[in-house]
Design a protein around this motif. Structure first.
Motif, mmCIF file in Angstrom:
data_model
loop_
_atom_site.group_PDB
_atom_site.id
_atom_site.type_symbol
_atom_site.label_atom_id
_atom_site.label_comp_id
_atom_site.label_asym_id
_atom_site.label_seq_id
_atom_site.Cartn_x
_atom_site.Cartn_y
_atom_site.Cartn_z
ATOM 1 N N ASP A 399 0.899 -1.201 0.199
ATOM 2 C CA ASP A 399 0.043 0.035 -0.127
ATOM 3 C C ASP A 399 0.745 1.246 0.022
ATOM 4 O OD1 ASP A 399 -1.807 2.067 0.366
ATOM 5 O OD2 ASP A 399 -3.031 0.843 1.816
ATOM 6 N N LEU A 400 0.878 1.956 -1.112
ATOM 7 C CA LEU A 400 1.728 2.938 -1.195
ATOM 8 C C LEU A 400 1.402 4.169 -0.138
ATOM 9 C CD1 LEU A 400 4.063 4.471 -2.837
ATOM 10 C CD2 LEU A 400 2.443 5.008 -4.557
ATOM 11 N N SER A 401 -0.181 4.271 -0.027
ATOM 12 C CA SER A 401 -0.482 5.419 0.867
ATOM 13 C C SER A 401 0.108 5.159 2.407
ATOM 14 C CB SER A 401 -2.176 5.540 0.802
ATOM 15 O OG SER A 401 -2.669 5.656 -0.552
ATOM 16 N N ASP A 402 0.073 3.882 2.862
ATOM 17 C CA ASP A 402 0.430 3.476 3.995
ATOM 18 C C ASP A 402 2.034 3.990 4.128
ATOM 19 O OD1 ASP A 402 0.302 2.376 6.762
ATOM 20 O OD2 ASP A 402 1.714 0.845 5.933
ATOM 21 N N LEU A 403 2.643 3.623 3.136
ATOM 22 C CA LEU A 403 4.417 3.888 2.942
ATOM 23 C C LEU A 403 4.385 5.321 2.969
ATOM 24 C CD1 LEU A 403 7.015 2.557 2.801
ATOM 25 C CD2 LEU A 403 6.872 2.851 0.503
ATOM 26 N N VAL A 404 3.869 6.500 2.556
ATOM 27 C CA VAL A 404 4.065 7.584 2.496
ATOM 28 C C VAL A 404 3.800 8.039 4.002
ATOM 29 C CG1 VAL A 404 2.813 9.866 1.593
ATOM 30 C CG2 VAL A 404 3.175 7.807 0.120
ATOM 31 N N GLY A 405 2.770 7.549 4.669
ATOM 32 C CA GLY A 405 2.629 7.790 5.977
ATOM 33 C C GLY A 405 3.768 7.679 6.927
ATOM 34 N N GLN A 406 4.360 6.463 6.761
ATOM 35 C CA GLN A 406 5.329 5.927 7.517
ATOM 36 C C GLN A 406 6.653 6.871 7.191
ATOM 37 O OE1 GLN A 406 6.384 2.054 6.878
ATOM 38 N NE2 GLN A 406 4.325 1.477 6.885
ATOM 39 N N VAL A 407 6.805 7.337 5.900
ATOM 40 C CA VAL A 407 7.937 8.268 5.442
ATOM 41 C C VAL A 407 7.647 9.630 6.009
ATOM 42 C CG1 VAL A 407 9.046 9.527 3.482
ATOM 43 C CG2 VAL A 407 8.867 6.963 3.327
ATOM 44 N N VAL A 408 6.730 10.265 5.954
ATOM 45 C CA VAL A 408 6.374 11.756 6.742
ATOM 46 C C VAL A 408 6.750 11.678 8.334
ATOM 47 C CG1 VAL A 408 4.723 13.251 7.155
ATOM 48 C CG2 VAL A 408 4.871 12.136 4.815
ATOM 49 N N ALA A 409 6.178 10.362 8.682
ATOM 50 C CA ALA A 409 6.379 10.268 10.376
ATOM 51 C C ALA A 409 7.695 10.417 10.528
ATOM 52 C CB ALA A 409 5.771 9.062 10.835
ATOM 53 N N MET A 410 8.779 9.585 9.777
ATOM 54 C CA MET A 410 10.256 9.610 9.892
ATOM 55 C C MET A 410 10.969 10.859 9.707
ATOM 56 S SD MET A 410 12.870 7.286 7.835
ATOM 57 C CE MET A 410 11.614 5.779 7.923
ATOM 58 N N VAL A 411 10.489 11.699 8.689
ATOM 59 C CA VAL A 411 10.914 12.706 8.431
ATOM 60 C C VAL A 411 10.699 14.043 9.429
ATOM 61 C CG1 VAL A 411 10.972 14.960 6.901
ATOM 62 C CG2 VAL A 411 11.118 12.506 5.953
ATOM 63 N N ALA A 412 9.519 13.752 10.091
ATOM 64 C CA ALA A 412 8.899 14.639 11.088
ATOM 65 C C ALA A 412 9.573 14.501 12.305
ATOM 66 C CB ALA A 412 7.468 14.309 11.357
ATOM 67 N N GLU A 413 10.169 13.330 12.588
ATOM 68 C CA GLU A 413 11.243 12.977 13.735
ATOM 69 C C GLU A 413 12.649 13.729 13.532
ATOM 70 O OE1 GLU A 413 11.743 8.908 13.920
ATOM 71 O OE2 GLU A 413 9.671 8.306 14.833
ATOM 72 N N GLU A 414 13.079 13.804 12.508
ATOM 73 C CA GLU A 414 14.250 14.477 12.123
ATOM 74 C C GLU A 414 14.209 15.876 11.974
ATOM 75 O OE1 GLU A 414 15.184 12.847 8.164
ATOM 76 O OE2 GLU A 414 15.473 11.004 8.597
ATOM 77 N N ASP A 415 12.927 16.499 11.662
ATOM 78 C CA ASP A 415 12.713 17.956 11.376
ATOM 79 C C ASP A 415 11.488 18.167 12.476
ATOM 80 O OD1 ASP A 415 12.044 20.446 10.815
ATOM 81 O OD2 ASP A 415 12.420 20.214 8.735
ATOM 82 N N PRO A 416 11.561 19.010 13.680
ATOM 83 C CA PRO A 416 10.668 19.287 14.370
ATOM 84 C C PRO A 416 9.507 20.202 13.980
ATOM 85 C CG PRO A 416 12.617 20.421 15.180
ATOM 86 C CD PRO A 416 12.985 19.777 13.969
ATOM 87 N N ARG A 417 9.858 20.856 13.000
ATOM 88 C CA ARG A 417 8.801 21.741 12.534
ATOM 89 C C ARG A 417 7.477 21.000 12.380
ATOM 90 N NH1 ARG A 417 12.198 25.123 8.086
ATOM 91 N NH2 ARG A 417 12.750 23.194 7.482
ATOM 92 N N PRO A 418 6.162 21.531 12.177
ATOM 93 C CA PRO A 418 5.155 20.763 11.850
ATOM 94 C C PRO A 418 4.928 20.447 10.629
ATOM 95 C CG PRO A 418 4.688 23.030 12.446
ATOM 96 C CD PRO A 418 6.053 22.973 12.660
ATOM 97 N N ILE A 419 4.541 19.158 10.088
ATOM 98 C CA ILE A 419 4.088 18.546 8.837
ATOM 99 C C ILE A 419 2.642 18.186 8.698
ATOM 100 C CG2 ILE A 419 4.576 17.000 7.062
ATOM 101 C CD1 ILE A 419 7.514 17.015 8.215
ATOM 102 N N GLU A 420 1.751 18.517 7.893
ATOM 103 C CA GLU A 420 0.344 17.913 7.983
ATOM 104 C C GLU A 420 0.214 17.359 6.693
ATOM 105 O OE1 GLU A 420 -3.778 19.894 6.847
ATOM 106 O OE2 GLU A 420 -2.636 21.330 8.091
#
Length: 535
Positions: A399-420
C-alpha cells in the motif's frame, strides 16, 4: 362482277396468317439473334440479324458452321454445354463471345428451350458492356484483396500474373521490372502448357517496333507472330520462347519505362480491345502494389538494421554506465576513510588545541571541519546513488498510501517543524518497496527543506500517475529540468544546505521502475507538485 370483287376483298381480309409466318415475323423484328434446331439438335435456322451482325449467310451457319463465329477459347465449353443440353442433362443457358463482321468479339447470353417435338429454339442477347465491366471489376477486386496484406513483392507478382492469366485464358502471363530503359527481368510468370520465361532480357531482342512502343507507353499487339513479324521485328525471339500471339503493355513513369505486363498465346489469337485494355489497366495496379511492398520491405530491413545498431549502442552505453557506476562506487567508497580521518583529526585538533590557536588558525580549522563534514555527506550520498544502479529491483505488492505516512512520520522526527499530510487511501502498487521508500523519503525531505513555515502535503493519484504536492517555496520553471540532475542545485548552501543528490535518486529509482518523474509549479512562493509513474 362487282359482287365478286367485293367478295374477293372480303376473303383476302379474312384469310388467317399462318402461325409459322407470324412467329417468323415476330422473330425477325427482335433485336436478338434467334435460332432453332431440328430434332437431332443440329441448327437449321438463323434469323436475318445473324447475317447483319456477323457478315455470314444463314446457310453457312447451319449444322455446326456457327461454331466458327465463337471466340476460340469459348468453343470447347460451348460445344460441351450444347451436347449436355441436347442429351437432357441440363438447360442451355450460357455466355460466350461471337465475332462481329469487323473482327471484334462481343459477349452474348444465349438461352435455348426444347420444344415438345424435340426441336430447340433460342436467342442470343448482347451483354458485352455489362460483362466486360463486371469481369474487369471482379478481377481488380480479386487482385486488390489478394495483395492488400501481402508484404512479399515476388508473391504479389505471382498472384497477379496467375489471376490475369486465368482470366484471359492465355498460355503465359508475365510481369517484368525494367531498368536502364533497355533491360528487363521476369521474376515470376503464370504458365499453362508452355515453359516459364523467367530470366533477364534485352528489349532490343524483340525488335525495334516493340522497343519503340514500350518506351512510348503504347501496347504491342501481335495476333500472329509468323504472319505479322519478320526476323528483324522480333519473330525469332518470340518463337524461341513459344510465343505465337502477344499483348505487351508498358508503364512509363516520369518519362522512364519502369515495368511491362505481357500475355502470350502459343497459337495465333485474335485479341479483343477489352483484353488489351485489361492488360494496360493491370500493369499499373501491379507496379503500384509491388513498389508499395518493396518500400515496406526496405523500411522493415532498415528498421532491423537500426534496431540492431540501437541495441548494440545501448549495450555499449549500458556497459559504459556500469563501468562508470563501478568507478563512482569505488571512488566514493575509497574516499570514505580519508574523509573520516579528516573529520576526526580536525575534531581532535579543535578539542585539544583549539583554545591555544590564534583566531585566524582557529577559523581555518573550523572551515576545514565544515568542508570535511560536507565532503563526508557528499561521499555518503554519492555511495547511495551508485548503489541504486547496482541493486536489483525486487517487486512486491504493498500500500503506497501507508508507506507515504511512514515516511512523513520519519521525516517529522528529523525535523521538529510541523508537517500536515492529506493522502488518498488504498493506493496498491507492485514495486521495490525499499527503493520506493527511499524515493518518497527524498521527496518529503525535499519538501520539508524548501519551506518557509508549517508544511502541508497532499499525496494521491490521477490519470495513472502519483503526485506529492507541497506549499513550499516553489520552483522557477525555467530551471525545472535541472533539479533531477546530480549535484544541480537552484539555491546556495547558505540558504538551503544540501548535496544535490536527493532528487537525482528519485529520478533514478523511477527510471529503474520504467516510469518517469517531473515537477510542476506556478512559480516561486506558490508551492510545487512532484509527479511520477511506475510500470
Amino acid at each position: 362482277m362487282k359482287t365478286s370483287l367485293v367478295g374477293c376483298a372480303i376473303l383476302i381480309r379474312m384469310a388467317p396468317i399462318p402461325e409459322e409466318a407470324r412467329y417468323r415475323a415476330l422473330v425477325e423484328s427482335m433485336p436478338q439473334l434467334a435460332w432453332s434446331t431440328d430434332t437431332t439438335g443440329r441448327a437449321d435456322y438463323f434469323s436475318p440479324q445473324w447475317e447483319g451482325y456477323s457478315g455470314r449467310s444463314a446457310e453457312s451457319l447451319t449444322n455446326d458452321g456457327w461454331l466458327d463465329l465463337l471466340y476460340p477459347n469459348d468453343r470447347d465449353r460451348t460445344a460441351e454445354a450444347w451436347r449436355a443440353a441436347v442429351a437432357g442433362e441440363r438447360e442451355y443457358d450460357l455466355d460466350y463471345r461471337i465475332r462481329h463482321h469487323d473482327g471484334e468479339y462481343r459477349w452474348f447470353r444465349t438461352r435455348g428451350v426444347r420444344q415438345e417435338d424435340g426441336r430447340w429454339v433460342g436467342t442470343c442477347t448482347e451483354i458485352h458492356e455489362a460483362r466486360e465491366v463486371a469481369d474487369t471489376l471482379k478481377l481488380l477486386v480479386e487482385i486488390e484483396r489478394a495483395t492488400r496484406d501481402e508484404r512479399d513483392p515476388e508473391r504479389i507478382m505471382a498472384t497477379i500474373t496467375e489471376r490475369l492469366g486465368r482470366q484471359l485464358g492465355v498460355s503465359r502471363c508475365a510481369y517484368a521490372d525494367v531498368w536502364d530503359g533497355e533491360s528487363f527481368r521476369i521474376q515470376h510468370d503464370y504458365v499453362d502448357g508452355v515453359p516459364s520465361s523467367v530470366g533477364d532480357y534485352a528489349l532490343s531482342l524483340f525488335g525495334p517496333r516493340a522497343a519503340s512502343l514500350m518506351h512510348e507507353g503504347r501496347p504491342l499487339v501481335v495476333r500472329d507472330v509468323e504472319r505479322e513479324l519478320a526476323a528483324e521485328g522480333g519473330e525469332t525471339m518470340f518463337l524461341a520462347i513459344d510465343i505465337r500471339a502477344i499483348v505487351c503493355c508498358s508503364l512509363v513513369k516520369d518519362g522512364r519505362l519502369v515495368a511491362l505486363m505481357a500475355v502470350h498465346q502459343n497459337r495465333p489469337r485474335d485479341w479483343s480491345s477489352e483484353e488489351i485494355g485489361l492488360v494496360r489497366l493491370v500493369v499499373e495496379r501491379s507496379w503500384s502494389a509491388i513498389e508499395r511492398a518493396r518500400s515496406e520491405r526496405e523500411l522493415r530491413e532498415l528498421n532491423v538494421v537500426l534496431e540492431s545498431r540501437v541495441a548494440e549502442r545501448t549495450e555499449r552505453l549500458q556497459a559504459a554506465v556500469r563501468e562508470l557506476e563501478g568507478f563512482t562506487y569505488s571512488v566514493a567508497h575509497d574516499l570514505r576513510a580519508p574523509v573520516r580521518a579528516m573529520v576526526g583529526n580536525a575534531k581532535l585538533l579543535h578539542e585539544d588545541f583549539g583554545d591555544a590557536l590564534p583566531e585566524e588558525a582557529a577559523d581555518s580549522l573550523r572551515r576545514i571541519e565544515r568542508a570535511a563534514a560536507k565532503l563526508g555527506s557528499l561521499v555518503e550520498d554519492l555511495l547511495g546513488y551508485a548503489r541504486l544502479g547496482r541493486r536489483e529491483v525486487r517487486r512486491e505488492r504493498f500500500d503506497l498510501s501507508d508507506l507515504v505516512g511512514q515516511v512523513v512520520a520519519m521525516v517529522a522526527e528529523e525535523d521538529p517543524r510541523p508537517i500536515e499530510l492529506l493522502t488518498e487511501t488504498s493506493l496498491e502498487i507492485e514495486a521495490d518497496r525499499e527503493q520506493i521508500r527511499l524515493a518518497l523519503h527524498n521527496l518529503v525531505q525535499n519538501a520539508a527543506k524548501y519551506r518557509s513555515g508549517p508544511l502541508r502535503l497532499r499525496f494521491g493519484a490521477r490519470d495513472g500517475a502519483y503526485y506529492l504536492q507541497d506549499n513550499g517555496i516553489g520552483i522557477d520553471m525555467r530551471y525545472v529540468d535541472k533539479i533531477f540532475q546530480p549535484f544541480e542545485r537552484l539555491h546556495r548552501d547558505t540558504e538551503y544546505p544540501g548535496t544535490g543528490i536527493g532528487l537525482a535518486n528519485v529520478a533514478r529509482i523511477v527510471e529503474r521502475h520504467e516510469g518517469r518523474v517531473w515537477a510542476e509549479s506556478e512559480g516561486p512562493g506558490k508551492g510545487s507538485t512532484f509527479w511520477f509513474t511506475l510500470a
